[in-house]
Design an enzyme around this catalytic site. Structure first.
Site, PDB file in Angstrom:
ATOM      1  N   TYR A   1       0.861  -1.190   0.000  1.00  0.00           N
ATOM      2  CA  TYR A   1       0.000   0.000   0.000  1.00  0.00           C
ATOM      3  C   TYR A   1       0.893   1.234   0.000  1.00  0.00           C
ATOM      4  O   TYR A   1       1.902   1.281  -0.688  1.00  0.00           O
ATOM      5  CB  TYR A   1      -0.958  -0.076   1.206  1.00  0.00           C
ATOM      6  CG  TYR A   1      -2.090   0.908   1.131  1.00  0.00           C
ATOM      7  CD1 TYR A   1      -2.867   1.052  -0.025  1.00  0.00           C
ATOM      8  CD2 TYR A   1      -2.402   1.709   2.221  1.00  0.00           C
ATOM      9  CE1 TYR A   1      -3.902   1.955  -0.093  1.00  0.00           C
ATOM     10  CE2 TYR A   1      -3.442   2.616   2.173  1.00  0.00           C
ATOM     11  CZ  TYR A   1      -4.184   2.752   1.015  1.00  0.00           C
ATOM     12  OH  TYR A   1      -5.206   3.652   0.953  1.00  0.00           O
TER      13      TYR A   1
ATOM     14  N   LYS B   1     -19.792 -20.168 -11.684  1.00  0.00           N
ATOM     15  CA  LYS B   1     -18.927 -19.874 -12.830  1.00  0.00           C
ATOM     16  C   LYS B   1     -17.565 -19.370 -12.354  1.00  0.00           C
ATOM     17  O   LYS B   1     -16.524 -19.733 -12.908  1.00  0.00           O
ATOM     18  CB  LYS B   1     -19.576 -18.811 -13.721  1.00  0.00           C
ATOM     19  CG  LYS B   1     -20.761 -19.299 -14.522  1.00  0.00           C
ATOM     20  CD  LYS B   1     -20.305 -20.103 -15.731  1.00  0.00           C
ATOM     21  CE  LYS B   1     -21.477 -20.464 -16.610  1.00  0.00           C
ATOM     22  NZ  LYS B   1     -21.088 -21.218 -17.814  1.00  0.00           N
TER      23      LYS B   1
END
Length: 439
Positions: A112, A167
């Site tokens: 970060y 999926k």
């Protein structure tokens, strides 16, 4: 083809005597139940307890199966009925997880702030670097409006979320791709296209899923034309790829040349029309279709096919017949022509049962239980993303179908969907074809 089925787990106790479980299996079969996984929970001196997965079409049929097992007597009994499917979906089936562990302040600064700012500047100067320094190039949006969920119809996008999560799991397990479900509360083609255009920069590809006909055609064509990343409607092209592979395998087993055969498609919805287009692109010279919808018939004509006035005429005319109507028993035994190849792909009940078609004279017959899109879409997108292709073309889809054919064991219609080599072979074939186009 998609199907609606009830799947339950029966906890069954049988005396520890050989042959007792065979009685149970027979009882289930006589009630038209389908046995899935069998797990032995306990083997005792007097009795054995098993967890048996059973598929059926309704709660009523399930109850008949339970009653038939209990009626066997002799100590055979169903102890409990559980729903492992619901249990498996508790809390959802997917979870976004970081690839890097943060164990120190140095890790935090690299992942970060302040370290990440340098990566942002690199991408700002050269946007193509996002393919290397972010997950974008390995992420596919799974977009649905919930209007054609499996065999359930228009149940809405939220009710269809378990399918989209499924999926995503398949993308991850079979192709290492991150699939992100996107649920849309609109079916208006303009709004769908604009929404996907506004979010597409975060994805390497778009998989349109369970979007109904006819608006699915316009949505896909517009997105393919307007986006710089690959777009595919799985209910159309994923189904068509696996169907082409199935037809080719059927032809191989019967010694038939597909390119010189007369092919008929019964039902020209999203799947039926896509199958017809796939066969025409493969090289079929005579492609006929029947449907009650005039617009669907015109679409087939626009793509180079022709229409026939009735199912009876199609059955008389065609060497190979494919059906995707969802109408049980639509093809009567007396319609079957000797030597035909018949793929009646509607689930759970085919237009004609394979054994009936074979008895009536068909050279080859199969239903849709094995024609599963999972054999196609993970590898298709893996190969497409590997090649950094901007679109998914018919040569790439045909390459995928041929890879499925090459991965099929002699005597089988298609490979087992859990065979990891199928997905690897499809990905390699698609990547090679995409790279040939770019050379």
């Amino acid at each position: 083809m998609a199907e609606v089925q009830y799947m339950r787990n029966l906890i069954i106790e049988t005396p520890s005597v050989p042959g007792n479980f065979a009685k149970v299996a027979t009882a289930i079969g006589l009630q038209s139940g389908d046995i899935g996984d069998i797990q032995t929970i306990k083997v005792g001196t007097l009795s054995t307890i098993r967890d048996v997965t059973v598929q059926c079409t309704s709660e009523e049929q399930l109850q008949e199966i339970v009653e038939s097992i209990n009626a066997l007597g002799g100590g055979i009994q169903v102890l409990a009925v559980t729903d492992d499917v619901l249990h498996a979906h508790e809390g959802g089936k997917i979870h976004m997880k970081g690839k890097i562990e943060i164990r120190s302040l140095g890790d935090l600064r690299r992942v970060y702030t302040p370290g990440v700012a340098n990566v942002c500047k690199v991408i700002q100067e050269d946007p193509e670097q996002a393919n290397y320094f972010t997950s974008i190039s390995n992420t596919v949006a799974i977009v649905t409006d919930g209007t054609a969920i499996l065999g359930l119809g228009n149940i809405g996008p939220v009710a269809g979320m378990p399918v989209m999560e499924g999926k995503a799991v398949l993308f991850d397990q079979f192709a290492g791709i991150s699939g992100i479900p996107i649920l849309l509360d609109t079916s208006d083609p303009d709004e769908v296209v604009e929404t996907v255009k506004h979010i597409h920069q975060g994805f390497g590809g778009i998989l349109l899923e369970d979007i109904g006909s006819p608006h699915c055609f316009e949505i896909e064509e517009r997105l393919k034309a307007e986006l710089p990343i690959p777009v595919m409607h799985d209910d159309q092209h994923g189904t068509a790829v696996v169907t082409l592979a199935s037809v080719l395998n059927a032809c191989r087993q019967t010694g038939v040349d597909l390119s010189n055969s007369v092919v008929g498609q019964i039902g020209l919805g999203a799947a039926g029309l896509a199958i017809s287009r796939m066969l025409l692109n493969y090289g079929v010279k005579e492609m006929h279709g029947v449907d009650r919808n005039e617009a669907a018939l015109q679409r087939l004509k626009d793509f180079g096919g022709s229409t026939l006035p009735s199912i009876e005429t199609l059955m008389e005319t065609c060497d190979i017949v494919i059906a995707t109507t969802g109408v049980e028993g639509l093809i009567k035994p007396e319609m079957v022509r000797k030597g035909q190849i018949i793929l009646a792909l509607s689930n759970p009940n085919a237009e004609i049962q394979p054994e009936v078609a074979l008895k009536a004279g068909a050279a080859f017959a199969a239903d849709g239980r094995q024609v599963n899109n999972v054999l196609g879409f993970p590898g298709i997108f893996r190969g497409t993303l590997n090649a950094r292709a901007k679109e998914i073309t018919y040569p790439m889809l045909i390459a995928a179908a041929l890879a499925i054919v090459d991965s099929t064991k002699p005597g089988d219609l298609v490979p087992h969907p859990l065979d990891p080599m199928v997905h690897a072979n499809v990905a390699s074939a698609v990547e090679r074809m995409a790279n040939e186009k770019n050379e």
